[in-house]
Design an enzyme around this catalytic site. Structure first.
Site, PDB file in Angstrom:
ATOM      1  N   GLY A  50      -5.491  27.303 -37.693  1.00 30.06           N
ATOM      2  CA  GLY A  50      -6.415  28.047 -38.547  1.00 30.06           C
ATOM      3  C   GLY A  50      -6.348  27.736 -40.027  1.00 30.06           C
ATOM      4  N   MET A  51      -5.159  27.862 -40.614  1.00 26.45           N
ATOM      5  CA  MET A  51      -5.036  27.708 -42.053  1.00 26.45           C
ATOM      6  C   MET A  51      -5.304  26.255 -42.464  1.00 26.45           C
ATOM      7  SD  MET A  51      -4.765  29.866 -44.154  1.00 26.45           S
ATOM      8  CE  MET A  51      -4.663  29.892 -45.918  1.00 26.45           C
ATOM      9  N   ASP A  58       0.812  -1.220   0.000  1.00 25.60           N
ATOM     10  CA  ASP A  58       0.000   0.000   0.000  1.00 25.60           C
ATOM     11  C   ASP A  58       0.843   1.267   0.000  1.00 25.60           C
ATOM     12  OD1 ASP A  58      -2.407  -1.151  -0.218  1.00 25.60           O
ATOM     13  OD2 ASP A  58      -3.180  -0.582   1.746  1.00 25.60           O
ATOM     14  N   ASP A  85      -6.308  35.560 -36.036  1.00 25.75           N
ATOM     15  CA  ASP A  85      -6.218  34.109 -36.087  1.00 25.75           C
ATOM     16  C   ASP A  85      -7.246  33.448 -35.183  1.00 25.75           C
ATOM     17  OD1 ASP A  85      -4.975  32.212 -37.541  1.00 25.75           O
ATOM     18  OD2 ASP A  85      -3.432  31.791 -36.048  1.00 25.75           O
TER      19      ASP A  85
END
EC number: 1.3.7.7
Lengths: 510, 451
Positions: free
Chosen positions: A429-430, A36, A294
């Protein structure tokens, strides 16, 4: 009984051990069976600690089961006292000792007669509380103990510091980006000309606890661990506390305004508005970043958020109020904190999910099909399977969430980090545009057994114009577009791909 | 006997020294055996009946594996289960039916834990009834931390499996029978111990070269392919921690056990094969050459460790076999760990260890039963071994103190059996030495920041 493959929050004793081992020179002794003490591995591996974890087990084995622990626990406590000379020994019950119902308090009382160290029994019930609740309680318990001790010895100094000062309650090991957060908070306090009185528990010694009342106010950055202590100190010494997590630009500002309010209440006239304004507009980049062109692409994108209540709530606020992203649902596994969570973000997302069942979360994600997920390591794996990008914002975490480089989530630098995390989690983004124009990410059928483009459908020819058009398409999507167009052509039984076919294909697919 | 006395002990006739400490040491919980067993037995499902603590351990110890749709789960006990407000039978039935529906396994293993021990949940009693009701075999293994350590979990599971007579002749064995002319006539031999399939094949082929036919492996790849085990069959273990399985096969199935060193390292593999040959009255062929060939292939690694010292803090019970191999490879073993329960089962291995010490003219290592990690770290500070084989709880702190460590669990998961894989062991053992040789230019070896 519950069928479980995975759990978000650990068992109670982990919480206690996290607090105990965060303090300097505090040793925890677990009343537990062999194996444990896995906590030691986690602390040593995840945090890559150089010191030995100050946790040992008083092993519960067959003999203990038959005859009780008898002298064993007491001997183990006094042995540690001699070996390590700790200030405090915390006897930590586990699930096993919970059901054995041995009188651990009695062991503690007996041991503390002989030991130099103070001895405490962690007051946590394995079957009632989880890791976070136990940690919260243990911290309160230790603080209470040392405040009372100082009071008894007439060592308690409740005179406030001359300069405005703060206790930061919420620095501990195995927490999500915690040491970076604390560094950032220290920097923030320095900027505001507020002295940091103490930071507990990580790296603090228990002797420092008697200085807690000297602070003007307490700052509790995370809801899960520290609130009980702050409430105790408020009740006992009327020390106000701030439980606004300074995560994201807006919440950081409200946290600072709350500090301003407290200082003004104490007749120190300060005005932080200018600081907030400058930080928001110029020092931190995230406010400008989310206004830059952007980030327009992110408008209205669907996200889901899941994690502990602190991080899930803060993240939902950032996504909706600071980035214009719509959160379809947000949730937390801190079930006991339901009402707070609902109050905080009830109007910021369409739906709230409170569960600790990772299967349910997985199904909900699959149903909603968000553009992005912000969750724990579990959600990251769900995201992988569903091919959805994911940012990790909350524990439970893996070793990669203990970065070496400076990665706070709190304060103004934290806002920058989060902005990066959000932006980078989305398809850029692009790329996004191109994929949208030319038919998405998903390749629905592959024409031939091989994936490489050259081996495919040899009868289909590209004419000159089509070929040069294809060359203009950026490399990382070109192969996919070529395949999609060829599949389209094959379906139409066309032998040559012209520009017209290309555009037709684009239309047909989108 | 103090450490220095043992180190300086040149009286090689003396017996091995066994010491017993407090048992305060770090090891994995035996339920971790589900990690490799569910992968080994492809149509199984492992249900660990325990608490959040057990679940948390599995989740963290098994890391990435947990996300690959594992065929194991927790039956997480809640307060109602502990106080017997809920009916164990009904609860387990509900979960097992769900598992049957979702995963359709050929067998469900119930792994008992500390909690089921303490509340005395009668798993062995419930299983046969439920098995009949849901018509799916249920096998109970008590792999709890009260009685066992780490790899012994596998022992409890295999012992439980050994008690299940398999009456169906599997296809796999029938196909094998066709090529009987490759083998010498001998009584059936069954090997036990869970090792990866490629290693199973390698060891099976090594025996085949001696004309020995393996009638089956416990465990097999699939539950339905479990070997038929009859009275009078020979059985032999491949892992050093399978004493209960051995006892079960001997007492319950009336098998004859071949007590051999374990096929770890070329010396162990050869001794293992030779012992099996001897018992089956077969003249072994070409083993000496085979062993030498393997040693020669490992020359580069051996030159790295020759004369270096190693200290086993001990957790996975492979220690005796590994120490024996490393001694043969030229290392000096300071200390190793051992479990008294398996002394008899490891008899041949211990003998080989003694013999190796004598032949190499090195002092016997201290053998510790129930070690105490705190004392061990003290001894490590004194002895400054070149390598400490230890669990992850101690590895980073020791490295920070300038002591090379190798994480012991890797030996459990790596392929280390047979001639072919001996080099793998040395690859693991020398890795810290090779790494630190490369990094030496950075500067100080000790990075401790405080304490």
């Amino acid at each position: 009984m519950k069928l479980a493959y995975w759990m978000y929050a650990g068992p109670a004793h982990i919480g206690t051990l996290r607090i105990a081992s965060s303090f300097k020179n505090v040793h925890a002794i677990m009343h537990a069976p062999l194996g444990d003490d896995y906590f030691n591995v986690m602390r040593s591996m995840l945090e890559r600690k150089r010191d030995f974890t100050p946790v040992t087990a008083s092993v519960v084995d067959r003999h203990v089961l038959a005859r009780g622990s008898q002298e064993k626990v007491v001997n183990n406590i006094s042995r540690k006292d001699k070996e390590e000379k700790p200030d405090l020994v915390v006897l930590t019950p586990t699930c096993t000792s919970s059901i054995l119902q041995e009188d651990l308090q009695n062991f503690v009382n007996r041991a503390s007669i002989e030991t130099q160290a103070d001895v405490l029994l962690a007051d946590v019930n394995h079957y009632r509380v989880n890791e976070m609740q136990a940690a919260d309680r243990t911290l309160e318990q230790i603080v209470q103990f040392y405040i009372k001790k100082a009071q008894k010895n007439n060592e308690l100094d409740i005179n406030k510091t001359t300069q405005p000062s703060v206790n930061i309650i919420g620095s501990f090991n195995l927490a999500f980006h915690n040491q970076h957060d604390i560094a950032e908070l220290k920097r923030l306090m320095c900027d505001l000309n507020i002295k940091v009185n103490t930071i507990i528990p990580e790296g603090a010694s228990v002797q420092q606890l008697k200085d807690l009342p000297k602070a003007w106010f307490n700052l509790v950055p995370y809801r899960e661990i520290g609130l009980l202590t702050a409430k105790y100190l408020k009740e006992k010494f009327q020390i106000p506390f701030i439980d606004i997590t300074p995560m994201g630009i807006i919440e950081t500002a409200s946290c600072i305004r709350k500090i301003q309010y407290i200082l003004n209440e104490n007749k120190v006239n300060v005005n932080f508005e200018k600081y907030i304004d400058i930080q928001t507009r110029f020092v931190s980049q995230s406010a400008w970043f989310s206004r830059s062109i952007d980030c327009q692409n992110l408008t209205g994108k669907k996200a889901i958020v899941f994690g502990d209540s602190t991080h899930a709530a803060a993240m939902t606020k950032i996504l909706t109020r600071e980035m214009g992203i719509s959160v379809v649902w947000a949730g937390t596994y801190c079930k006991y904190d339901k009402s707070w969570f609902e109050k905080e973000i009830g109007d910021l997302c369409d739906e709230i999910v409170i569960t600790d069942d990772h299967n349910l979360i997985g199904d909900l994600i699959a149903k909603v099909e968000p553009a992005v997920i912000f969750g724990t390591q579990m959600e990251r794996h769900v995201a992988k399977r569903l091919n959805i990008p994911c940012g990790v914002i909350s524990a439970p975490v893996h070793i990669q969430n203990f970065p070496l480089s400076y990665r706070p989530f709190l304060g103004y630098e934290g806002a920058n980090q989060i902005a990066d995390l959000i932006y980078n989690s989305f398809t850029l983004g692009m790329e996004d545009h191109l994929l949208e124009i030319f038919g998405g990410h998903d390749t629905k059928e592959v024409l031939s057994p091989t994936l490489s483009v050259n081996n495919m459908s040899s009868e289909i020819k590209w004419n000159f114009e089509a070929q040069s058009e294809l060359k203009k398409i950026p490399g990382f999507v070109r192969g996919k577009i070529k395949r999609n167009t060829e599949k389209f052509a094959e379906k139409k039984q066309l032998k040559t791909i012209t520009l017209e076919v290309m555009y037709e294909a684009k239309e047909a697919i989108s | 006997m103090t450490i220095t006395q043992v180190i300086n002990n040149v009286n090689l006739k003396e017996k091995l020294n066994f010491d017993c400490e407090t048992g305060n040491y770090h090891t994995f919980c035996p339920i971790s055996c589900v990690a490799w067993l569910y992968q080994k037995i492809e149509d199984s499902f492992f249900l660990v009946i325990g608490t959040k603590t057990c679940g948390y351990f599995l989740q963290n110890a098994l890391g990435v594996m947990i996300f690959a749709e594992p065929r194991y789960a927790m039956a997480e006990l809640e307060e109602g289960d502990i106080s017997a407000q809920l009916n164990d039978y009904e609860e387990l039935k509900r979960l097992c039916l769900q598992i049957k529906r979702d995963r359709n396994p050929s067998v469900i293993f119930w792994i008992g834990t500390c909690t089921t021990e303490i509340i005395k949940m009668d798993l062995e009693g419930i299983a046969p009834k439920l098995e009949a009701e849901i018509s799916l075999p249920i096998i109970v293994a008590r792999a709890n931390g009260l009685d066992y350590a780490f790899t012994q979990g596998e022992d409890t599971v295999l012992a439980a499996l050994a008690q299940r007579p398999n009456l169906k002749q599997s296809d796999y064995l029938q196909k094998e029978k066709i090529n009987n002319h490759d083998y010498i006539e001998h009584l059936p031999l069954i090997l036990f111990g869970s090792i990866p399939d490629p290693v199973v094949n390698q060891l099976t082929i090594e025996l085949k070269k001696q004309g020995i036919r393996v009638s089956g492996w416990l465990p097999s790849k699939r539950y339905n392919e479990l070997p038929q085990i009859y009275e009078g069959n020979y059985v032999c273990g491949v892992n050093p921690y399978l004493s209960r399985t051995a006892t079960t096969l001997m007492r319950r199935r009336k098998c004859k056990i071949i007590g051999a060193p374990f096929p770890i390292g070329p010396d162990g593999t050869r001794a293992w094969l030779e012992k099996i040959c001897t018992i089956l009255k077969i003249q072994p062929i070409g083993l000496k050459e085979r062993e030498n060939e393997v040693w020669n292939n490992m020359f580069n690694y051996i030159s790295l460790i020759n004369g270096k010292s190693v200290f086993f803090m001990g957790d996975n019970l492979l220690e005796i076999s590994l120490a024996r191999f490393l001694l043969r490879a030229g290392m000096i073993v300071f200390e190793l760990v051992f479990h008294i329960w398996i002394k008899r089962y490891q008899g041949a291995e211990l003998e080989l260890l003694q013999k190796t010490c004598k032949e190499k003219k090195v002092p016997f290592p201290i053998i510790i039963e129930k070690p105490d990690n705190y004392n061990q770290v003290d001894r490590i500070r004194d002895m400054k071994p070149d390598l400490v084989i230890t669990g992850m709880a101690h590895a980073n702190p020791l490295e920070a103190r300038g002591i090379n460590t190798k994480w012991s669990v890797e030996f459990t998961f790596a392929q280390i059996h047979g001639f072919t894989n001996a080099i793998e062991i040395l690859e693991l053992v020398t890795r810290p030495l090779r790494r630190n040789q490369k990094l030496q230019k950075i500067g100080s070896q000790q990075y401790t920041d405080r304490r």
